[in-house]
Write a protein that holds these residues in place. Structure first.
Motif, PDB file in Angstrom:
ATOM      1  N   LEU A  30       0.840  -1.209   0.000  1.00  0.00           N
ATOM      2  CA  LEU A  30       0.000   0.000   0.000  1.00  0.00           C
ATOM      3  C   LEU A  30       0.871   1.253   0.000  1.00  0.00           C
ATOM      4  O   LEU A  30       0.608   2.206  -0.747  1.00  0.00           O
ATOM      5  N   GLN A  31       1.894   1.249   0.837  1.00  0.00           N
ATOM      6  CA  GLN A  31       2.814   2.393   0.883  1.00  0.00           C
ATOM      7  C   GLN A  31       3.451   2.640  -0.476  1.00  0.00           C
ATOM      8  O   GLN A  31       3.526   3.785  -0.945  1.00  0.00           O
ATOM      9  N   ALA A  32       3.927   1.581  -1.099  1.00  0.00           N
ATOM     10  CA  ALA A  32       4.617   1.719  -2.383  1.00  0.00           C
ATOM     11  C   ALA A  32       3.681   2.197  -3.486  1.00  0.00           C
ATOM     12  O   ALA A  32       4.083   2.957  -4.374  1.00  0.00           O
ATOM     13  N   MET A  33       2.434   1.778  -3.427  1.00  0.00           N
ATOM     14  CA  MET A  33       1.473   2.139  -4.472  1.00  0.00           C
ATOM     15  C   MET A  33       0.975   3.570  -4.344  1.00  0.00           C
ATOM     16  O   MET A  33       0.526   4.165  -5.324  1.00  0.00           O
ATOM     17  N   HIS A  34       1.046   4.140  -3.115  1.00  0.00           N
ATOM     18  CA  HIS A  34       0.452   5.452  -2.886  1.00  0.00           C
ATOM     19  C   HIS A  34       1.432   6.467  -2.301  1.00  0.00           C
ATOM     20  O   HIS A  34       1.009   7.528  -1.831  1.00  0.00           O
ATOM     21  N   ALA A  35       2.731   6.174  -2.290  1.00  0.00           N
ATOM     22  CA  ALA A  35       3.758   7.108  -1.806  1.00  0.00           C
ATOM     23  C   ALA A  35       3.449   7.601  -0.399  1.00  0.00           C
ATOM     24  O   ALA A  35       3.438   8.804  -0.123  1.00  0.00           O
ATOM     25  N   LEU A  36       3.218   6.666   0.517  1.00  0.00           N
ATOM     26  CA  LEU A  36       2.802   7.018   1.866  1.00  0.00           C
ATOM     27  C   LEU A  36       3.961   6.903   2.855  1.00  0.00           C
ATOM     28  O   LEU A  36       4.709   5.926   2.822  1.00  0.00           O
ATOM     29  N   SER A  37       4.072   7.870   3.740  1.00  0.00           N
ATOM     30  CA  SER A  37       4.978   7.741   4.867  1.00  0.00           C
ATOM     31  C   SER A  37       4.376   6.762   5.864  1.00  0.00           C
ATOM     32  O   SER A  37       3.201   6.384   5.760  1.00  0.00           O
ATOM     33  N   ASP A  38       5.143   6.358   6.846  1.00  0.00           N
ATOM     34  CA  ASP A  38       4.621   5.416   7.840  1.00  0.00           C
ATOM     35  C   ASP A  38       3.437   6.017   8.600  1.00  0.00           C
ATOM     36  O   ASP A  38       2.425   5.347   8.832  1.00  0.00           O
ATOM     37  N   GLU A  39       3.561   7.277   9.007  1.00  0.00           N
ATOM     38  CA  GLU A  39       2.492   7.932   9.759  1.00  0.00           C
ATOM     39  C   GLU A  39       1.239   8.090   8.902  1.00  0.00           C
ATOM     40  O   GLU A  39       0.118   7.849   9.363  1.00  0.00           O
ATOM     41  N   ARG A  40       1.429   8.503   7.648  1.00  0.00           N
ATOM     42  CA  ARG A  40       0.274   8.695   6.758  1.00  0.00           C
ATOM     43  C   ARG A  40      -0.392   7.360   6.440  1.00  0.00           C
ATOM     44  O   ARG A  40      -1.618   7.285   6.325  1.00  0.00           O
ATOM     45  N   CYS A  41       0.405   6.327   6.306  1.00  0.00           N
ATOM     46  CA  CYS A  41      -0.149   5.002   6.011  1.00  0.00           C
ATOM     47  C   CYS A  41      -1.020   4.528   7.180  1.00  0.00           C
ATOM     48  O   CYS A  41      -2.124   4.005   6.974  1.00  0.00           O
ATOM     49  N   GLU A  42      -0.526   4.690   8.404  1.00  0.00           N
ATOM     50  CA  GLU A  42      -1.313   4.312   9.585  1.00  0.00           C
ATOM     51  C   GLU A  42      -2.656   5.048   9.588  1.00  0.00           C
ATOM     52  O   GLU A  42      -3.715   4.444   9.818  1.00  0.00           O
ATOM     53  N   TYR A  43      -2.619   6.350   9.320  1.00  0.00           N
ATOM     54  CA  TYR A  43      -3.841   7.154   9.323  1.00  0.00           C
ATOM     55  C   TYR A  43      -4.828   6.681   8.258  1.00  0.00           C
ATOM     56  O   TYR A  43      -6.032   6.531   8.534  1.00  0.00           O
ATOM     57  N   LEU A  44      -4.332   6.440   7.040  1.00  0.00           N
ATOM     58  CA  LEU A  44      -5.234   6.088   5.950  1.00  0.00           C
ATOM     59  C   LEU A  44      -5.812   4.685   6.103  1.00  0.00           C
ATOM     60  O   LEU A  44      -6.922   4.411   5.631  1.00  0.00           O
ATOM     61  N   ILE A  45      -5.079   3.780   6.722  1.00  0.00           N
ATOM     62  CA  ILE A  45      -5.646   2.452   6.990  1.00  0.00           C
ATOM     63  C   ILE A  45      -6.851   2.598   7.921  1.00  0.00           C
ATOM     64  O   ILE A  45      -7.886   1.943   7.742  1.00  0.00           O
ATOM     65  N   LYS A  46      -6.746   3.471   8.913  1.00  0.00           N
ATOM     66  CA  LYS A  46      -7.860   3.708   9.828  1.00  0.00           C
ATOM     67  C   LYS A  46      -8.993   4.477   9.159  1.00  0.00           C
ATOM     68  O   LYS A  46     -10.150   4.363   9.562  1.00  0.00           O
ATOM     69  N   ASP A  47      -8.645   5.254   8.140  1.00  0.00           N
ATOM     70  CA  ASP A  47      -9.614   6.163   7.527  1.00  0.00           C
ATOM     71  C   ASP A  47     -10.365   5.552   6.345  1.00  0.00           C
ATOM     72  O   ASP A  47     -11.536   5.868   6.125  1.00  0.00           O
ATOM     73  N   ARG A  48      -9.721   4.681   5.590  1.00  0.00           N
ATOM     74  CA  ARG A  48     -10.297   4.201   4.325  1.00  0.00           C
ATOM     75  C   ARG A  48     -10.817   2.773   4.431  1.00  0.00           C
ATOM     76  O   ARG A  48     -10.082   1.854   4.802  1.00  0.00           O
ATOM     77  N   LEU A  49     -12.063   2.600   4.043  1.00  0.00           N
ATOM     78  CA  LEU A  49     -12.646   1.263   4.041  1.00  0.00           C
ATOM     79  C   LEU A  49     -11.958   0.364   3.017  1.00  0.00           C
ATOM     80  O   LEU A  49     -11.789  -0.835   3.244  1.00  0.00           O
ATOM     81  N   SER A  50     -11.542   0.933   1.883  1.00  0.00           N
ATOM     82  CA  SER A  50     -10.890   0.120   0.849  1.00  0.00           C
ATOM     83  C   SER A  50      -9.555  -0.433   1.348  1.00  0.00           C
ATOM     84  O   SER A  50      -9.201  -1.584   1.060  1.00  0.00           O
ATOM     85  N   ALA A  91       8.740  -0.765  -4.674  1.00  0.00           N
ATOM     86  CA  ALA A  91       8.061  -0.018  -5.739  1.00  0.00           C
ATOM     87  C   ALA A  91       8.069  -0.812  -7.040  1.00  0.00           C
ATOM     88  O   ALA A  91       7.069  -0.838  -7.776  1.00  0.00           O
ATOM     89  N   ASN A  92       9.175  -1.480  -7.353  1.00  0.00           N
ATOM     90  CA  ASN A  92       9.235  -2.315  -8.562  1.00  0.00           C
ATOM     91  C   ASN A  92       8.282  -3.503  -8.456  1.00  0.00           C
ATOM     92  O   ASN A  92       7.624  -3.881  -9.430  1.00  0.00           O
ATOM     93  N   LEU A  93       8.197  -4.097  -7.267  1.00  0.00           N
ATOM     94  CA  LEU A  93       7.283  -5.213  -7.048  1.00  0.00           C
ATOM     95  C   LEU A  93       5.836  -4.751  -7.154  1.00  0.00           C
ATOM     96  O   LEU A  93       5.000  -5.412  -7.784  1.00  0.00           O
ATOM     97  N   ALA A  94       5.518  -3.596  -6.553  1.00  0.00           N
ATOM     98  CA  ALA A  94       4.164  -3.056  -6.619  1.00  0.00           C
ATOM     99  C   ALA A  94       3.786  -2.724  -8.061  1.00  0.00           C
ATOM    100  O   ALA A  94       2.649  -2.945  -8.486  1.00  0.00           O
ATOM    101  N   TYR A  95       4.757  -2.189  -8.822  1.00  0.00           N
ATOM    102  CA  TYR A  95       4.478  -1.912 -10.240  1.00  0.00           C
ATOM    103  C   TYR A  95       4.120  -3.196 -10.981  1.00  0.00           C
ATOM    104  O   TYR A  95       3.168  -3.232 -11.760  1.00  0.00           O
ATOM    105  N   ASN A  96       4.886  -4.256 -10.754  1.00  0.00           N
ATOM    106  CA  ASN A  96       4.604  -5.523 -11.428  1.00  0.00           C
ATOM    107  C   ASN A  96       3.229  -6.063 -11.063  1.00  0.00           C
ATOM    108  O   ASN A  96       2.540  -6.654 -11.900  1.00  0.00           O
ATOM    109  N   MET A  97       2.829  -5.868  -9.812  1.00  0.00           N
ATOM    110  CA  MET A  97       1.496  -6.311  -9.406  1.00  0.00           C
ATOM    111  C   MET A  97       0.411  -5.540 -10.162  1.00  0.00           C
ATOM    112  O   MET A  97      -0.552  -6.135 -10.668  1.00  0.00           O
ATOM    113  N   CYS A  98       0.584  -4.226 -10.256  1.00  0.00           N
ATOM    114  CA  CYS A  98      -0.385  -3.405 -10.988  1.00  0.00           C
ATOM    115  C   CYS A  98      -0.399  -3.771 -12.473  1.00  0.00           C
ATOM    116  O   CYS A  98      -1.471  -3.853 -13.096  1.00  0.00           O
TER     117      CYS A  98
END
Length: 363
Positions: A72-92, A344-351
Motif C-alpha cells: 500500500l505504501q509503495a502504491m500510494h507514496a505514503l509515509s509510515d504515519e500517513r499510512c497508519e492514518y489512511l488504513i484507519k480512515d479508508r474502508l478500501s 516499488a518495482n514489485l508493486a508496479y509488477n502487481m499493478c
C-alpha cells in the motif's frame, strides 16, 4: 431536523458502502482477488522471525498483513504515519488488509520495524523473485527481448558545506559531525547529486536555444530491465544517483528472456558492453552515438529512431512509478533506499499484472 442525533453506522451500513466501492471499481479489491499474497509468506517468515510468546505480550501482526501494508505504501507514496492514518480512515484499505472497524491497526513504528527487518534480512530480492516466478507460472514469460534503462529517484536534499561534501565523497564522516551522533543519523551519506541533461527543444521559428537544459537532482537510481513482450520488470538494482548507467548493464540483464535482443540508450554503448553482450549471446540494439565533431549519418539516425520506438516502452514504467505511485525515497542510506525501490518495482509488477490479466482475459 435540528436536534436529531444520528445513529452509529452498523454492520450493514459498512457492507453497503463496500458494495458501492466495488461497483465503482476498487483496484485493491481486484489486486486481492488476482494476487495470491500467501505465496510470500515463506520468505517473510524467514526474514522476520517471531520471538517466543510463552511469556505473553501483545500478539504480533500477521506477516502477510504487514507485507500488504508495505505494498500500500509503495502504491500510494505514503509515509509510515500517513499510512497508519489512511488504513484507519479508508474502508478500501481495511478491506484489502482484511481488517474490520474494531480491529487493531499497525502503527507507524510497527510498519517501520517490519520494513527494517526486511532490510536487515536483505529479503526484497527474494520477494521480487517469488512474484516473478509466479508471473511465469501464470504464463507471463519474459519474451521478445528486453529494454534496459535507469531513472533518478529523488530523496530529501542534503544541505552540506563544500568540506562536508568532499569528506562524504571520500567515504569519511566530516570532522564537525563526529561529536554529533544525532546529526549523523539524519544525514544521508549514500545519496548523491547528479545533473540530468535534456536537449533544448526548437523554438516556434525553428531555431534552437543557445544551451541545453541541465537539471540537478539528488537521490538514488532505479536500474531496470523490462521484457518487451509484457512490459514487466524482470531485473533491477539500485545505486546512488551519480552512478553510471552503462556500468550496471550486465547486472540487470535477464538471461531467461526467450529472445536475445537488448535495447538501451547511448549511455549503455561502450566497447566493453558490446563485447560482453556478444560473449553472452545477446544481440545489441543499443543506440549509437553521434560521431564527435561530425553530423549524424542518416542510416544511424534512422536506425536510432527505429530503436526508440521499442525502447520508449520503459519510460511508461518510470512514468507510472513517478506519477500515480509518487516514488520518493524518504529513508536514509542505500540499504533502506534499496528496500523502498525494490518494493516499488514489485508493486508496479502487481499493478501491471492486473492490467495484463484484464487485457488477455477470455471474452
Amino acid at each position: 431536523m435540528a436536534g436529531m442525533t444520528k445513529e452509529a453506522p452498523g454492520f450493514f451500513d459498512v457492507d453497503e458502502r463496500l458494495a458501492e466501492l466495488s461497483a465503482k471499481g476498487d483496484d485493491l479489491e481486484r489486486l486481492s482477488a488476482l494476487v495470491n499474497f500467501e505465496l510470500f509468506r515463506p520468505s517473510l517468515e524467514i526474514a522476520v522471525p517471531r520471538g517466543d510468546r510463552s511469556k505473553g505480550g501483545r500478539p504480533p501482526f500477521d506477516h502477510v498483513l504487514m507485507f500488504k501494508v508495505l505494498i500500500l505504501q509503495a502504491m500510494h507514496a505514503l509515509s509510515d504515519e500517513r499510512c497508519e492514518y489512511l488504513i484507519k480512515d479508508r474502508l478500501s484499505f481495511m478491506r484489502f488488509l482484511g481488517l474490520g472497524l474494531a480491529d487493531a491497526v499497525p502503527d507507524a513504528n510497527t510498519i517501520w520495524s517490519f520494513r527494517e527487518a526486511l532490510k536487515k534480512a536483505d529479503a526484497v530480492d527474494a520477494l521480487f523473485a517469488r512474484f516473478d516466478a509466479n508471473l511465469r507460472e501464470t504464463g507471463f514469460l519474459a519474451m521478445s527481448g528486453q529494454i534496459v534503462d535507469a531513472t533518478i529517484v529523488a530523496a530529501p536534499k542534503q544541505r552540506n558545506t563544500i568540506e562536508e561534501k568532499k569528506a562524504i565523497r571520500e567515504g569519511r564522516i566530516p570532522d564537525v559531525w563526529k561529536d554529533k551522533p544525532a546529526k549523523i543519523a539524519q544525514k544521508d551519506r549514500d545519496a548523491r547529486w547528479t545533473v540530468k541533461y535534456s536537449k533544448a527543444k526548437p523554438r516556434e521559428d525553428g531555431s534552437l536555444p543557445p544551451v541545453d537544459l541541465a537539471i540537478p537532482a539528488f537521490g538514488y537510481k532505479n536500474h531496470v530491465s523490462i521484457d518487451r513482450g509484457f512490459g514487466l520488470i524482470r531485473k533491477w538494482t539500485a545505486t546512488h544517483a551519480a552512478a553510471h548507467d552503462g556500468a550496471r548493464l550486465e547486472e540487470v540483464l535477464d538471461r531467461t528472456n526467450t529472445a536475445s535482443d537488448v535495447w538501451a540508450d547511448t549511455a549503455y554503448r561502450s566497447a566493453k558492453n558490446e563485447a560482453m553482450l556478444s560473449r553472452r549471446g545477446f544481440v545489441s540494439r543499443i543506440h549509437r552515438k553521434k560521431p564527435q565533431g561530425r553530423p549524424m549519418p542518416d542510416r544511424v539516425r534512422i536506425a536510432n529512431a527505429q530503436r526508440s520506438r521499442v525502447r520508449s516502452a520503459v519510460e511508461h514504467v518510470f512514468a507510472r512509478q513517478k506519477g500515480p505511485m509518487g516514488l520518493f525515497v524518504r529513508t536514509i542510506g542505500i540499504a533502506r533506499a534499496r528496500v523502498k525501490i525494490g518494493l516499488a518495482n514489485l508493486a508496479y509488477n502487481m499493478c501491471r499484472f492486473i492490467w495484463l490479466r484484464g487485457k488477455y482475459a477470455p471474452a
